[in-house]
Scaffold this motif. Structure first.
Motif, PDB file in Angstrom:
ATOM      1  N   GLN A  42       0.930  -1.216  -0.041  1.00  0.00           N
ATOM      2  CA  GLN A  42       0.114  -0.207   0.016  1.00  0.00           C
ATOM      3  C   GLN A  42       0.937   1.163   0.060  1.00  0.00           C
ATOM      4  OE1 GLN A  42      -3.053   0.135  -0.582  1.00  0.00           O
ATOM      5  NE2 GLN A  42      -3.799  -2.059  -0.360  1.00  0.00           N
ATOM      6  N   SER A  74      -8.012  -6.141   3.307  1.00  0.00           N
ATOM      7  CA  SER A  74      -7.961  -6.439   1.722  1.00  0.00           C
ATOM      8  C   SER A  74      -7.466  -5.077   1.015  1.00  0.00           C
ATOM      9  CB  SER A  74      -9.242  -6.968   1.166  1.00  0.00           C
ATOM     10  OG  SER A  74     -10.415  -5.800   1.366  1.00  0.00           O
ATOM     11  N   LYS A  98      -5.617   2.005  -3.070  1.00  0.00           N
ATOM     12  CA  LYS A  98      -4.783   2.118  -4.015  1.00  0.00           C
ATOM     13  C   LYS A  98      -4.956   3.229  -5.098  1.00  0.00           C
ATOM     14  CE  LYS A  98      -2.073  -2.185  -3.959  1.00  0.00           C
ATOM     15  NZ  LYS A  98      -1.809  -3.368  -4.757  1.00  0.00           N
ATOM     16  N   SER A  99      -6.371   3.515  -5.156  1.00  0.00           N
ATOM     17  CA  SER A  99      -6.936   4.614  -6.040  1.00  0.00           C
ATOM     18  C   SER A  99      -6.714   5.881  -5.471  1.00  0.00           C
ATOM     19  CB  SER A  99      -8.178   4.153  -6.652  1.00  0.00           C
ATOM     20  OG  SER A  99      -9.047   4.406  -5.448  1.00  0.00           O
ATOM     21  N   GLN A 139     -11.210   1.570  -3.419  1.00  0.00           N
ATOM     22  CA  GLN A 139      -9.871   0.988  -3.425  1.00  0.00           C
ATOM     23  C   GLN A 139      -8.801   1.860  -2.773  1.00  0.00           C
ATOM     24  OE1 GLN A 139      -9.422  -2.248  -3.908  1.00  0.00           O
ATOM     25  NE2 GLN A 139     -11.402  -2.602  -4.232  1.00  0.00           N
ATOM     26  N   SER A 194     -17.457   1.119  -1.202  1.00  0.00           N
ATOM     27  CA  SER A 194     -16.374   0.561  -1.352  1.00  0.00           C
ATOM     28  C   SER A 194     -15.215   1.226  -2.133  1.00  0.00           C
ATOM     29  CB  SER A 194     -16.295  -0.943  -1.636  1.00  0.00           C
ATOM     30  OG  SER A 194     -14.906  -1.481  -1.738  1.00  0.00           O
ATOM     31  N   GLY A 230     -16.574   4.284  -6.080  1.00  0.00           N
ATOM     32  CA  GLY A 230     -16.944   2.631  -5.950  1.00  0.00           C
ATOM     33  C   GLY A 230     -18.174   2.432  -5.839  1.00  0.00           C
ATOM     34  N   GLN A 253      -9.527  -2.634   0.936  1.00  0.00           N
ATOM     35  CA  GLN A 253     -10.783  -1.936   0.712  1.00  0.00           C
ATOM     36  C   GLN A 253     -11.104  -0.653   1.717  1.00  0.00           C
ATOM     37  OE1 GLN A 253     -13.397  -5.385   0.657  1.00  0.00           O
ATOM     38  NE2 GLN A 253     -14.706  -4.214  -1.108  1.00  0.00           N
TER      39      GLN A 253
END
Length: 356
Positions: free
Chosen positions: A216, A267, A293-294, A291, A289, A303, A269
């Motif tokens: 991450q 995870s 990483k976004s 992400q 939800s 999401g 999320q």
């Protein structure tokens, strides 16, 4: 009149009553001056009694149904207490990996600690509940300073606990290794834009990304999200504080929802709890939800919706969410409501399993 018709009539009245209450509170928030000491603030640590009544069905109209979107209902409790300071729960975090020991806060500068008691997988009560005032660097309740009481958001980094204060848009950090809820808080430096958030729709959600969260890019970052602070395109504003890439980002706003809390899953999320009020339907909540990483400086993230509920379900003013993973590998979400210290509302504790 049938039971279903009676309930629909009741829900209609409840929706109107709740919306009226919400508008009344908004009007009060805009009035001045504010008292230095909130009415329900706790001034000394005290063990308190909390009673719990089970909620057998999340949707009383359909008692067989247990799945709601991507969530499966496990159990719920209606919490009450003779202690006048109990209520207004706006943040909730577990202190262990078993979904038992918890730390919560009210929106009047009060800590609550205790344990959830289970029978199998169902919650049946709370044990060892204690209330304590949040303390400033001098060891005095933070509520002694005018407007420093609207504690709405909560995040943990091990023994370090972060608290967001909405009306003044400040963040405090408490080292629980130095006395737990008796620890003295210090103000954390924040971006200038955070201080400019709306007076009563400012900091509403805090999430800390663990430093050891593999893969991450935001590991070691405190994520702060506003309830109703908008960017130039009408999206909700968030801030990345500390970590490798501090900055500001946006969360796409849809369906006129406002953020009330968030939780980060192992995870990657990032689940955001949202709510909105309407004269016609009362309160609606949902979970989206994102992400992790976004999320990056300058990004606009969005999401899918995992869960939605309204006054046809057993909800109230849901303001806190956290998660834990059971020994069987199930991800369990726990939500708590803020009753605004009102006889018209309830303090609810709800648990759901996140479906695969």
């Amino acid at each position: 009149m049938s039971n279903k018709q009676s309930r629909r009539l009741f829900l209609g009245h409840a929706a109107a009553g709740f919306s009226t209450l919400a508008l009344s509170r908004l009007a009060q928030a805009q009035a001045a001056p504010k008292p230095a000491q909130p009415e329900h603030a706790v001034t000394e640590p005290a063990g308190i009694e909390v009673n719990a009544r089970p909620i057998p069905n999340f949707e009383p109209r359909d008692r067989v149904r247990t799945r709601f979107g991507q969530l499966v209902y496990r159990s719920g409790l209606v919490l009450t207490s003779p202690h006048r300071g109990f209520g207004g729960l706006s943040g909730f975090r577990f202190l262990d990996d078993k979904g038992a020991r918890f730390l919560a806060l009210s929106d009047q500068g009060t800590w609550f600690t205790g344990s959830i008691r289970y029978s199998g997988s169902r919650m049946i009560g709370l044990d060892d509940v204690e209330a304590a005032p949040m303390l400033n660097t001098e060891g005095r309740p933070i509520t002694e300073k005018r407007l420093w009481y609207d504690t709405e958001s909560l995040a943990r980094d091990g023994n370090l606990v972060y608290v967001g204060l909405e009306r003044v848009n400040q963040i405090m950090r408490f080292d629980f290794a130095k006395g737990g809820t008796r620890a003295r808080g210090e103000v954390v430096p924040t971006p200038p834009g955070l201080r400019k958030l709306p007076y009563n729709k400012g900091l509403e959600a805090l999430v800390f990304v663990p430093k050891d969260m593999k893969g991450q890019p935001l590991a070691g970052t405190l994520i702060a999200m506003s309830e109703g602070g908008f960017d130039a395109d009408g999206n909700l504003i968030g801030f990345l504080i500390g970590g490798p890439s501090p900055g500001q980002f946006s969360i796409r706003r849809t369906d006129k929802q406002f953020i009330s809390d968030a939780v980060l899953l192992p995870s990657g999320q990032l689940l955001i709890l949202e709510r909105k009020f309407s004269w016609f339907t009362g309160i609606n909540i949902r979970i989206r939800s994102l992400q992790l990483k976004s999320i990056a400086p300058g990004a606009v993230v969005d999401g899918p919706v995992l869960f939605e509920a309204d006054l046809g379900h057993e909800i109230d003013n849901m303001e806190g969410i956290d998660a834990h993973v059971t020994a069987e590998g199930e991800t369990v979400l726990t939500m708590v409501s803020d009753d605004n210290f009102s006889l018209l509302q309830r303090t609810l504790l709800l648990q759901f399993t996140l479906a695969e």
